[in-house]
Design a protein around this motif. Structure first.
Motif, PDB file in Angstrom:
ATOM      1  N   VAL A  49     -34.942  -8.520  -1.126  1.00 27.69           N
ATOM      2  CA  VAL A  49     -33.945  -9.972  -0.841  1.00 27.69           C
ATOM      3  C   VAL A  49     -34.652 -11.812  -1.188  1.00 27.69           C
ATOM      4  CG1 VAL A  49     -32.878 -10.483   1.235  1.00 27.69           C
ATOM      5  CG2 VAL A  49     -32.809  -8.166   0.853  1.00 27.69           C
ATOM      6  N   SER A  50     -36.180 -10.905  -0.178  1.00 28.23           N
ATOM      7  CA  SER A  50     -36.678 -12.544  -0.155  1.00 28.23           C
ATOM      8  C   SER A  50     -37.142 -13.311  -1.289  1.00 28.23           C
ATOM      9  CB  SER A  50     -38.470 -12.602   0.335  1.00 28.23           C
ATOM     10  OG  SER A  50     -38.700 -11.561   0.058  1.00 28.23           O
ATOM     11  N   SER A  51     -37.061 -12.968  -2.476  1.00 29.34           N
ATOM     12  CA  SER A  51     -37.614 -13.358  -3.988  1.00 29.34           C
ATOM     13  C   SER A  51     -36.533 -13.747  -4.876  1.00 29.34           C
ATOM     14  CB  SER A  51     -38.373 -12.397  -4.416  1.00 29.34           C
ATOM     15  OG  SER A  51     -37.816 -10.893  -4.972  1.00 29.34           O
ATOM     16  N   ASP A  52     -35.075 -12.917  -4.361  1.00 29.56           N
ATOM     17  CA  ASP A  52     -34.142 -13.190  -5.489  1.00 29.56           C
ATOM     18  C   ASP A  52     -32.995 -14.399  -4.600  1.00 29.56           C
ATOM     19  OD1 ASP A  52     -31.491 -13.560  -6.673  1.00 29.56           O
ATOM     20  OD2 ASP A  52     -31.961 -10.614  -6.924  1.00 29.56           O
ATOM     21  N   PRO A  53     -33.027 -16.035  -5.194  1.00 33.73           N
ATOM     22  CA  PRO A  53     -32.026 -16.452  -4.328  1.00 33.73           C
ATOM     23  C   PRO A  53     -30.812 -16.072  -4.844  1.00 33.73           C
ATOM     24  CG  PRO A  53     -33.600 -17.188  -6.419  1.00 33.73           C
ATOM     25  CD  PRO A  53     -33.638 -16.007  -6.362  1.00 33.73           C
ATOM     26  N   HIS A  54     -30.001 -15.415  -5.445  1.00 32.43           N
ATOM     27  CA  HIS A  54     -28.765 -14.448  -5.518  1.00 32.43           C
ATOM     28  C   HIS A  54     -28.684 -13.732  -3.981  1.00 32.43           C
ATOM     29  CE1 HIS A  54     -29.604 -15.722  -9.654  1.00 32.43           C
ATOM     30  NE2 HIS A  54     -28.195 -16.122  -9.337  1.00 32.43           N
ATOM     31  N   LEU A  55     -29.265 -13.492  -3.721  1.00 35.53           N
ATOM     32  CA  LEU A  55     -30.029 -12.490  -2.162  1.00 35.53           C
ATOM     33  C   LEU A  55     -29.690 -12.887  -1.058  1.00 35.53           C
ATOM     34  CD1 LEU A  55     -31.179  -8.987  -3.770  1.00 35.53           C
ATOM     35  CD2 LEU A  55     -29.269  -9.969  -3.819  1.00 35.53           C
ATOM     36  N   HIS A  56     -29.843 -14.455  -1.266  1.00 35.76           N
ATOM     37  CA  HIS A  56     -30.654 -15.210   0.063  1.00 35.76           C
ATOM     38  C   HIS A  56     -28.928 -15.655   0.852  1.00 35.76           C
ATOM     39  CE1 HIS A  56     -33.658 -16.910  -1.376  1.00 35.76           C
ATOM     40  NE2 HIS A  56     -34.259 -15.715  -0.958  1.00 35.76           N
ATOM     41  N   THR A  57     -27.969 -14.863   0.960  1.00 41.43           N
ATOM     42  CA  THR A  57     -26.788 -14.488   2.110  1.00 41.43           C
ATOM     43  C   THR A  57     -26.956 -13.368   2.985  1.00 41.43           C
ATOM     44  OG1 THR A  57     -26.374 -12.504   1.077  1.00 41.43           O
ATOM     45  CG2 THR A  57     -25.839 -14.451  -0.615  1.00 41.43           C
ATOM     46  N   PRO A  58     -25.616 -13.860   4.320  1.00 42.92           N
ATOM     47  CA  PRO A  58     -25.986 -13.382   5.841  1.00 42.92           C
ATOM     48  C   PRO A  58     -26.140 -12.143   5.584  1.00 42.92           C
ATOM     49  CG  PRO A  58     -24.383 -15.686   5.402  1.00 42.92           C
ATOM     50  CD  PRO A  58     -24.705 -15.528   3.986  1.00 42.92           C
ATOM     51  N   MET A  59     -25.371 -11.629   4.679  1.00 43.86           N
ATOM     52  CA  MET A  59     -25.332  -9.517   4.783  1.00 43.86           C
ATOM     53  C   MET A  59     -26.670  -9.596   4.205  1.00 43.86           C
ATOM     54  SD  MET A  59     -23.374  -7.840   2.289  1.00 43.86           S
ATOM     55  CE  MET A  59     -23.477  -7.901   0.527  1.00 43.86           C
ATOM     56  N   TYR A  60     -27.607  -9.972   3.446  1.00 37.80           N
ATOM     57  CA  TYR A  60     -28.565  -9.430   2.918  1.00 37.80           C
ATOM     58  C   TYR A  60     -29.915  -9.992   3.812  1.00 37.80           C
ATOM     59  CZ  TYR A  60     -26.138  -8.100  -0.948  1.00 37.80           C
ATOM     60  OH  TYR A  60     -25.881  -7.424  -2.334  1.00 37.80           O
ATOM     61  N   PHE A  61     -29.480 -11.298   4.700  1.00 43.33           N
ATOM     62  CA  PHE A  61     -30.685 -11.907   5.463  1.00 43.33           C
ATOM     63  C   PHE A  61     -30.296 -10.533   6.801  1.00 43.33           C
ATOM     64  CE2 PHE A  61     -30.790 -13.754   9.836  1.00 43.33           C
ATOM     65  CZ  PHE A  61     -32.366 -13.774   9.810  1.00 43.33           C
ATOM     66  N   PHE A  62     -29.665  -9.594   7.089  1.00 44.02           N
ATOM     67  CA  PHE A  62     -29.525  -9.157   8.140  1.00 44.02           C
ATOM     68  C   PHE A  62     -30.222  -7.756   7.561  1.00 44.02           C
ATOM     69  CE2 PHE A  62     -26.125 -12.064   9.679  1.00 44.02           C
ATOM     70  CZ  PHE A  62     -26.677 -12.585  11.079  1.00 44.02           C
ATOM     71  N   LEU A  63     -29.814  -7.613   6.088  1.00 41.46           N
ATOM     72  CA  LEU A  63     -30.383  -6.564   5.560  1.00 41.46           C
ATOM     73  C   LEU A  63     -31.683  -6.244   5.641  1.00 41.46           C
ATOM     74  CD1 LEU A  63     -29.873  -3.783   4.021  1.00 41.46           C
ATOM     75  CD2 LEU A  63     -29.508  -4.796   2.226  1.00 41.46           C
ATOM     76  N   SER A  64     -32.737  -6.997   5.125  1.00 42.19           N
ATOM     77  CA  SER A  64     -33.578  -7.607   5.299  1.00 42.19           C
ATOM     78  C   SER A  64     -34.692  -7.007   7.108  1.00 42.19           C
ATOM     79  CB  SER A  64     -34.248  -9.196   4.739  1.00 42.19           C
ATOM     80  OG  SER A  64     -34.005  -9.786   5.906  1.00 42.19           O
ATOM     81  N   ASN A  65     -33.746  -7.666   7.533  1.00 38.63           N
ATOM     82  CA  ASN A  65     -34.042  -7.589   9.348  1.00 38.63           C
ATOM     83  C   ASN A  65     -34.495  -5.868   9.513  1.00 38.63           C
ATOM     84  OD1 ASN A  65     -34.529 -10.723  11.219  1.00 38.63           O
ATOM     85  ND2 ASN A  65     -33.148 -10.556   9.198  1.00 38.63           N
ATOM     86  N   LEU A  66     -32.871  -5.591   8.893  1.00 37.72           N
ATOM     87  CA  LEU A  66     -32.842  -4.198   9.142  1.00 37.72           C
ATOM     88  C   LEU A  66     -34.092  -3.220   9.050  1.00 37.72           C
ATOM     89  CD1 LEU A  66     -31.360  -1.646  10.637  1.00 37.72           C
ATOM     90  CD2 LEU A  66     -29.810  -1.673   8.698  1.00 37.72           C
ATOM     91  N   SER A  67     -34.457  -3.820   7.727  1.00 39.93           N
ATOM     92  CA  SER A  67     -35.484  -2.851   6.836  1.00 39.93           C
ATOM     93  C   SER A  67     -36.705  -2.933   7.573  1.00 39.93           C
ATOM     94  CB  SER A  67     -35.177  -3.678   5.732  1.00 39.93           C
ATOM     95  OG  SER A  67     -34.426  -3.273   5.282  1.00 39.93           O
ATOM     96  N   PHE A  68     -36.765  -4.236   8.110  1.00 43.64           N
ATOM     97  CA  PHE A  68     -38.212  -4.592   8.912  1.00 43.64           C
ATOM     98  C   PHE A  68     -38.096  -3.933  10.345  1.00 43.64           C
ATOM     99  CE2 PHE A  68     -39.919  -7.287  12.191  1.00 43.64           C
ATOM    100  CZ  PHE A  68     -41.808  -7.197  12.032  1.00 43.64           C
ATOM    101  N   VAL A  69     -37.695  -3.987  10.757  1.00 45.49           N
ATOM    102  CA  VAL A  69     -36.962  -3.221  12.511  1.00 45.49           C
ATOM    103  C   VAL A  69     -37.119  -1.483  12.080  1.00 45.49           C
ATOM    104  CG1 VAL A  69     -35.553  -2.378  14.238  1.00 45.49           C
ATOM    105  CG2 VAL A  69     -35.428  -4.714  13.361  1.00 45.49           C
ATOM    106  N   ASP A  70     -36.352  -1.254  11.037  1.00 43.71           N
ATOM    107  CA  ASP A  70     -37.166   0.400  10.269  1.00 43.71           C
ATOM    108  C   ASP A  70     -38.847   0.626  10.389  1.00 43.71           C
ATOM    109  OD1 ASP A  70     -34.517   0.874  10.030  1.00 43.71           O
ATOM    110  OD2 ASP A  70     -33.539   0.589   8.457  1.00 43.71           O
TER     111      ASP A  70
END
Length: 315
Positions: A49-70
């Motif tokens: 998510v952090s390295s792909d500009p196409h994934l810099h959207t709200p859905m993937y922002f929250f997904l990366s947060n969820l992965s960090f929490v996991d």
């Protein structure tokens, strides 16, 4: 109610999942494998998510947060469990137990809030697609993430401070593989009525608000999908929220299953075994669910990272 530090308590004993010595190597290998899969899988999601500009959207922002929490969620309990099995020492210090309670409650609450926020994100994307970029702008996404963290920190601080004020008896054996707050409170000699009230009220409030928000969002999503005329349009709309719906179902079904089973069996050991589902298995499966069901992640940076992994190892 006397403060807990006046009882000179220095340590607890974590009994783990089984008392059988011959099963300890199997449990160690199984949980080490699941922990490594969880950490590597979720870190790959964050990296993708952090390295792909196409994934810099709200859905993937929250997904990366969820992965960090996991990653943090499992790291709160599993490393200590593995250390206890390896050293054949079941001791956890009083301070370590309180710390584990605090961070476990923090990341468990964060998981609930993030799943709710992600449901709201899918609701806006499907029910109000023309206004999606305006409603879910970076400032709003940041505020939603910040509010989730703040509410989680406040809840975990409240719960852990309540435990600090308890006095404990000589029986300090916790029939679990980590310092589960209800098990710790049951060991107290002092009055635990206020602790139980606060714990159950907070759990019911957070759980009911979160689940109601998720159910409301998906009821509106279902209504919007039914109004779409083309089958391709329906499939595209459903596929955009299928991964999140799968994760929500897995988390809530396993968590509810643990509490329902513990309420019927009255066995702490069976409750500890069942809690493995939402504390270990669910965080491990989340990256697989999102990577297998989401073509953006599967075909994007994550796919390139996985394809380059053998050559990177050889170098």
């Amino acid at each position: 109610m006397e403060p807990g530090n006046e009882t000179q308590i220095s340590e607890f004993l974590l009994l783990g999942l089984s008392k059988k010595i011959e099963l300890q190597p199997l449990i160690f290998g199984l949980f080490l494998s699941m922990y490594l899969i969880t950490v590597i899988g979720n870190l790959l999601i964050i990296l993708a998510v952090s390295s792909d500009p196409h994934l810099h959207t709200p859905m993937y922002f929250f997904l990366s947060n969820l992965s960090f929490v996991d990653v943090c969620f499992t790291s709160t309990t599993i490393p200590k469990m593995l250390k206890n099995i390896q050293t054949e020492n079941k001791v956890i210090t009083y301070e370590g137990c309180i710390t584990q309670i605090h961070f476990f409650m923090l990341f468990a609450t964060l998981e609930i809030f993030l799943l709710t926020v992600m449901a709201y994100d899918r609701f806006v994307a499907i029910c109000h697609p023309l206004h999606y970029t305006v409603i879910m702008n970076p400032r709003v996404c940041g505020l939603l993430a910040l509010m989730s963290w703040m509410m989680s920190v406040l809840n975990s601080l409240l719960q852990s401070l309540m435990v600090l004020w308890l006095s404990f008896c000589t029986d300090l054996e916790i029939p679990h593989f980590f310092c589960e707050i209800t098990q710790v409170v049951q060991l107290a000699c002092s009055d635990t009525f206020l602790n139980n009230i606060v714990l159950y009220f907070a759990t019911m409030l957070l759980g009911s608000v979160s689940l109601s928000g998720i159910l409301y969002s998906y009821s509106k999503i279902a209504s919007s999908i039914r109004r779409i005329s083309s089958a391709q349009g329906k499939y595209k709309a459903f596929s955009s929220c299928a991964s999140h719906l799968s994760v929500v179902s897995l988390f809530y079904c396993t968590a509810l299953g643990v509490y329902l089973s513990s309420g019927t069996t009255h066995s702490s050991q069976s409750s500890a075994t069942a809690s493995v589902m939402y504390t270990v298995v669910t965080p491990m499966l989340n990256p697989f669910i999102y990577s297998l069901r989401n073509k953006d992640i599967r075909r994007g940076t994550l796919g390139r990272l996985l394809s380059r992994a053998p050559s990177m190892i050889l170098q």
